[in-house]
Design a protein around this motif. Structure first.
Motif, PDB file in Angstrom:
ATOM      1  N   GLY A   1       0.790  -1.219   0.000  1.00 55.04           N
ATOM      2  CA  GLY A   1       0.000   0.000   0.000  1.00 55.04           C
ATOM      3  C   GLY A   1       0.824   1.272   0.000  1.00 55.04           C
ATOM      4  N   ASN A   2       2.177   1.168   0.063  1.00 54.44           N
ATOM      5  CA  ASN A   2       2.982   2.383   0.132  1.00 54.44           C
ATOM      6  C   ASN A   2       2.983   3.154  -1.180  1.00 54.44           C
ATOM      7  N   GLY A   3       2.937   2.418  -2.309  1.00 55.91           N
ATOM      8  CA  GLY A   3       2.867   3.106  -3.597  1.00 55.91           C
ATOM      9  C   GLY A   3       1.623   3.970  -3.673  1.00 55.91           C
ATOM     10  N   LEU A   4       0.491   3.381  -3.294  1.00 58.09           N
ATOM     11  CA  LEU A   4      -0.755   4.139  -3.258  1.00 58.09           C
ATOM     12  C   LEU A   4      -0.677   5.245  -2.213  1.00 58.09           C
ATOM     13  N   ASN A   5      -0.023   4.961  -1.096  1.00 53.35           N
ATOM     14  CA  ASN A   5       0.107   5.975  -0.050  1.00 53.35           C
ATOM     15  C   ASN A   5       0.889   7.177  -0.555  1.00 53.35           C
ATOM     16  N   CYS A   6       1.942   6.939  -1.340  1.00 49.78           N
ATOM     17  CA  CYS A   6       2.719   8.050  -1.897  1.00 49.78           C
ATOM     18  C   CYS A   6       1.900   8.838  -2.913  1.00 49.78           C
ATOM     19  N   VAL A   7       1.104   8.116  -3.727  1.00 49.16           N
ATOM     20  CA  VAL A   7       0.225   8.798  -4.677  1.00 49.16           C
ATOM     21  C   VAL A   7      -0.772   9.674  -3.929  1.00 49.16           C
ATOM     22  N   ARG A   8      -1.248   9.166  -2.784  1.00 46.21           N
ATOM     23  CA  ARG A   8      -2.199   9.928  -1.971  1.00 46.21           C
ATOM     24  C   ARG A   8      -1.507  11.042  -1.195  1.00 46.21           C
ATOM     25  N   ILE A   9      -0.358  10.721  -0.614  1.00 46.11           N
ATOM     26  CA  ILE A   9       0.265  11.658   0.313  1.00 46.11           C
ATOM     27  C   ILE A   9       0.891  12.849  -0.393  1.00 46.11           C
ATOM     28  N   PHE A  10       1.274  12.693  -1.666  1.00 46.56           N
ATOM     29  CA  PHE A  10       1.881  13.832  -2.376  1.00 46.56           C
ATOM     30  C   PHE A  10       0.898  14.995  -2.440  1.00 46.56           C
ATOM     31  N   PRO A  11      -0.310  14.803  -3.008  1.00 43.90           N
ATOM     32  CA  PRO A  11      -1.253  15.940  -2.988  1.00 43.90           C
ATOM     33  C   PRO A  11      -1.749  16.277  -1.595  1.00 43.90           C
ATOM     34  N   TYR A  12      -1.886  15.262  -0.717  1.00 44.25           N
ATOM     35  CA  TYR A  12      -2.345  15.492   0.653  1.00 44.25           C
ATOM     36  C   TYR A  12      -1.409  16.444   1.383  1.00 44.25           C
ATOM     37  N   SER A  13      -0.112  16.144   1.325  1.00 41.30           N
ATOM     38  CA  SER A  13       0.875  16.985   1.989  1.00 41.30           C
ATOM     39  C   SER A  13       1.044  18.309   1.262  1.00 41.30           C
ATOM     40  N   ALA A  14       1.029  18.263  -0.074  1.00 37.10           N
ATOM     41  CA  ALA A  14       1.189  19.490  -0.859  1.00 37.10           C
ATOM     42  C   ALA A  14       0.073  20.489  -0.564  1.00 37.10           C
ATOM     43  N   VAL A  15      -1.164  19.997  -0.510  1.00 40.00           N
ATOM     44  CA  VAL A  15      -2.302  20.872  -0.226  1.00 40.00           C
ATOM     45  C   VAL A  15      -2.151  21.516   1.150  1.00 40.00           C
ATOM     46  N   GLN A  16      -1.688  20.742   2.132  1.00 41.16           N
ATOM     47  CA  GLN A  16      -1.517  21.293   3.475  1.00 41.16           C
ATOM     48  C   GLN A  16      -0.564  22.480   3.479  1.00 41.16           C
ATOM     49  N   PHE A  17       0.600  22.309   2.866  1.00 41.26           N
ATOM     50  CA  PHE A  17       1.596  23.381   2.901  1.00 41.26           C
ATOM     51  C   PHE A  17       1.174  24.576   2.045  1.00 41.26           C
ATOM     52  N   VAL A  18       0.526  24.312   0.908  1.00 39.57           N
ATOM     53  CA  VAL A  18       0.052  25.413   0.063  1.00 39.57           C
ATOM     54  C   VAL A  18      -1.001  26.235   0.797  1.00 39.57           C
ATOM     55  N   VAL A  19      -1.968  25.552   1.415  1.00 43.54           N
ATOM     56  CA  VAL A  19      -3.034  26.257   2.134  1.00 43.54           C
ATOM     57  C   VAL A  19      -2.463  27.010   3.326  1.00 43.54           C
ATOM     58  N   TYR A  20      -1.515  26.398   4.042  1.00 51.94           N
ATOM     59  CA  TYR A  20      -0.932  27.060   5.214  1.00 51.94           C
ATOM     60  C   TYR A  20      -0.196  28.333   4.810  1.00 51.94           C
ATOM     61  N   GLU A  21       0.611  28.230   3.753  1.00 50.13           N
ATOM     62  CA  GLU A  21       1.341  29.408   3.295  1.00 50.13           C
ATOM     63  C   GLU A  21       0.376  30.473   2.770  1.00 50.13           C
ATOM     64  N   SER A  22      -0.709  30.043   2.115  1.00 47.06           N
ATOM     65  CA  SER A  22      -1.697  30.998   1.613  1.00 47.06           C
ATOM     66  C   SER A  22      -2.420  31.696   2.762  1.00 47.06           C
ATOM     67  N   CYS A  23      -2.718  30.943   3.814  1.00 44.90           N
ATOM     68  CA  CYS A  23      -3.359  31.550   4.986  1.00 44.90           C
ATOM     69  C   CYS A  23      -2.471  32.627   5.586  1.00 44.90           C
ATOM     70  N   LYS A  24      -1.173  32.357   5.645  1.00 48.82           N
ATOM     71  CA  LYS A  24      -0.238  33.348   6.184  1.00 48.82           C
ATOM     72  C   LYS A  24      -0.341  34.675   5.435  1.00 48.82           C
ATOM     73  N   LYS A  25      -0.300  34.576   4.107  1.00 45.15           N
ATOM     74  CA  LYS A  25      -0.152  35.794   3.308  1.00 45.15           C
ATOM     75  C   LYS A  25      -1.477  36.449   2.952  1.00 45.15           C
ATOM     76  N   HIS A  26      -2.504  35.634   2.699  1.00 45.90           N
ATOM     77  CA  HIS A  26      -3.733  36.197   2.157  1.00 45.90           C
ATOM     78  C   HIS A  26      -4.853  36.372   3.182  1.00 45.90           C
ATOM     79  N   ILE A  27      -4.798  35.634   4.283  1.00 43.52           N
ATOM     80  CA  ILE A  27      -5.822  35.786   5.320  1.00 43.52           C
ATOM     81  C   ILE A  27      -5.307  36.642   6.470  1.00 43.52           C
ATOM     82  N   PHE A  28      -4.080  36.323   6.941  1.00 40.21           N
ATOM     83  CA  PHE A  28      -3.542  37.031   8.099  1.00 40.21           C
ATOM     84  C   PHE A  28      -2.481  38.072   7.729  1.00 40.21           C
ATOM     85  N   ASN A  29      -2.140  38.140   6.420  1.00 36.75           N
ATOM     86  CA  ASN A  29      -1.207  39.165   5.935  1.00 36.75           C
ATOM     87  C   ASN A  29       0.118  39.168   6.690  1.00 36.75           C
TER      88      ASN A  29
END
Length: 317
Positions: free
Chosen positions: A76-104
């Motif tokens: 299941g690790n191959g599938l986990n990597c397919v899942r975790i790449f966008p899962y982790s990517a979305v987390q960091f993108v949203v967090y960085e966006s919250c910093k700059k666009h919501i809380f300035n």
């Protein structure tokens, strides 16, 4: 072709692109490192008290190795990597966006940082959105881990070969057709969300707070060691606090596979919490916690370091 290179490079050096690629790579690398513990954790979480993974973490890892070989440790690790790449990517993108666009807030070293409540809110948002984006793959990965373990046990008891383990596409199609379409693919998303959202929020908040204590001006290798350490602490604290909901997530994901065979059946989250307390005691809420910490602590540590290193490399490119 050369005329497009500056635009391509400029695109990759954008904050969103950096956060997406660095976050995705961080997730894939960190989960691969701890894949054997992830597989055993899932088996411990969903087994009944009569099943055979009750002799400790390393005994369970050894049992999986004996029954299924090295591929079983990474099932299941191959599938986990397919899942975790966008899962982790979305987390960091949203967090960085919250910093700059919501809380300035810029968030760079030496500049204004988010307050702790802002970190918790940003972490909660990125946790919730990452779950919605990747949940069907998480559900299928969990079922794949359980089904291959059951197949190995049946094959040994019957002393004959049985059908090959189902594939990812086969499980996705079967779940969609037999369990109510999209609703079936998101079975267990509620207990998953109430576990993942506070976990991610705490992970980001604790890491960012501890990161402020890292002395400035030290060499990169020493700084990365500090980040590795505080990443381990943030992951361990967040997971221990929210673990009962992670256990519920796995159990709800496999209910439709045969709740009576697995030893449990729940009508909802509240019923599950009450039933686990009555039938398994307080320890039941933390079944598989040791295996999970062996996975989460190094995984979170590696994830944060990989993310920081890749971000620095991409910005310097």
């Amino acid at each position: 072709m050369a005329e497009y290179y500056p635009r391509y490079k400029e695109f990759l050096k954008g904050d969103t692109s950096i956060a997406f690629l660095a976050g995705g790579l961080a997730g894939a690398v960190s989960r691969t490192v701890v894949s054997p513990f992830e597989r055993v954790k899932i088996l411990l979480q969903v087994q009944s008290s009569t099943h055979s993974y009750n002799r400790g973490l390393f005994a369970a890892v050894k049992q999986v190795y004996v029954e299924e070989g090295v591929p079983g440790l990474f099932r299941g690790n191959g599938l986990n990597c397919v899942r975790i790449f966008p899962y982790s990517a979305v987390q960091f993108v949203v967090y960085e966006s919250c910093k700059k666009h919501i809380f300035n807030v810029d968030g760079s070293v030496g500049k204004d940082q988010l307050l702790n409540w802002q970190r918790l809110v940003s972490g909660a948002l990125c946790g919730g959105l990452s779950v919605l984006a990747t949940y069907p793959l998480d559900l299928v990965r969990t079922r794949l881990s359980i089904q291959t373990a059951n197949l190995a046990r049946l094959e040994r008891s019957r002393a004959r070969n049985i059908a090959r383990p189902p594939g990812v596409r086969e499980l996705l199609v079967k779940t969609y057709r037999n369990e109510g379409g999209i609703r079936g693919l998101y079975r267990g998303v509620w207990p998953t969300s109430i576990g993942v959202v506070p976990y991610v929020a705490l992970n980001f908040a604790v890491y960012e707070q501890l990161k402020e204590f890292i002395p400035q001006g030290m060499d990169p290798s020493t700084a990365n060691f500090y980040k590795l350490t505080i990443g381990a602490v943030s992951g361990g604290v967040a997971q221990t606090i929210t673990y009962p909901f992670d256990l519920l997530r796995r159990r709800f994901q496999v209910l439709a596979m045969g709740g009576h065979e697995l030893g449990f059946r729940y009508s909802g989250v509240t019923d599950a919490l009450i039933t686990i307390g009555k039938t398994e005691g307080f320890k039941g809420y933390y079944k598989g916690l040791t295996a999970n910490l062996f996975k989460v602590v190094p995984s979170t540590a590696v994830s944060w370091v990989v993310y920081e290193v890749v971000c620095d490399m991409m910005r310097a490119w």
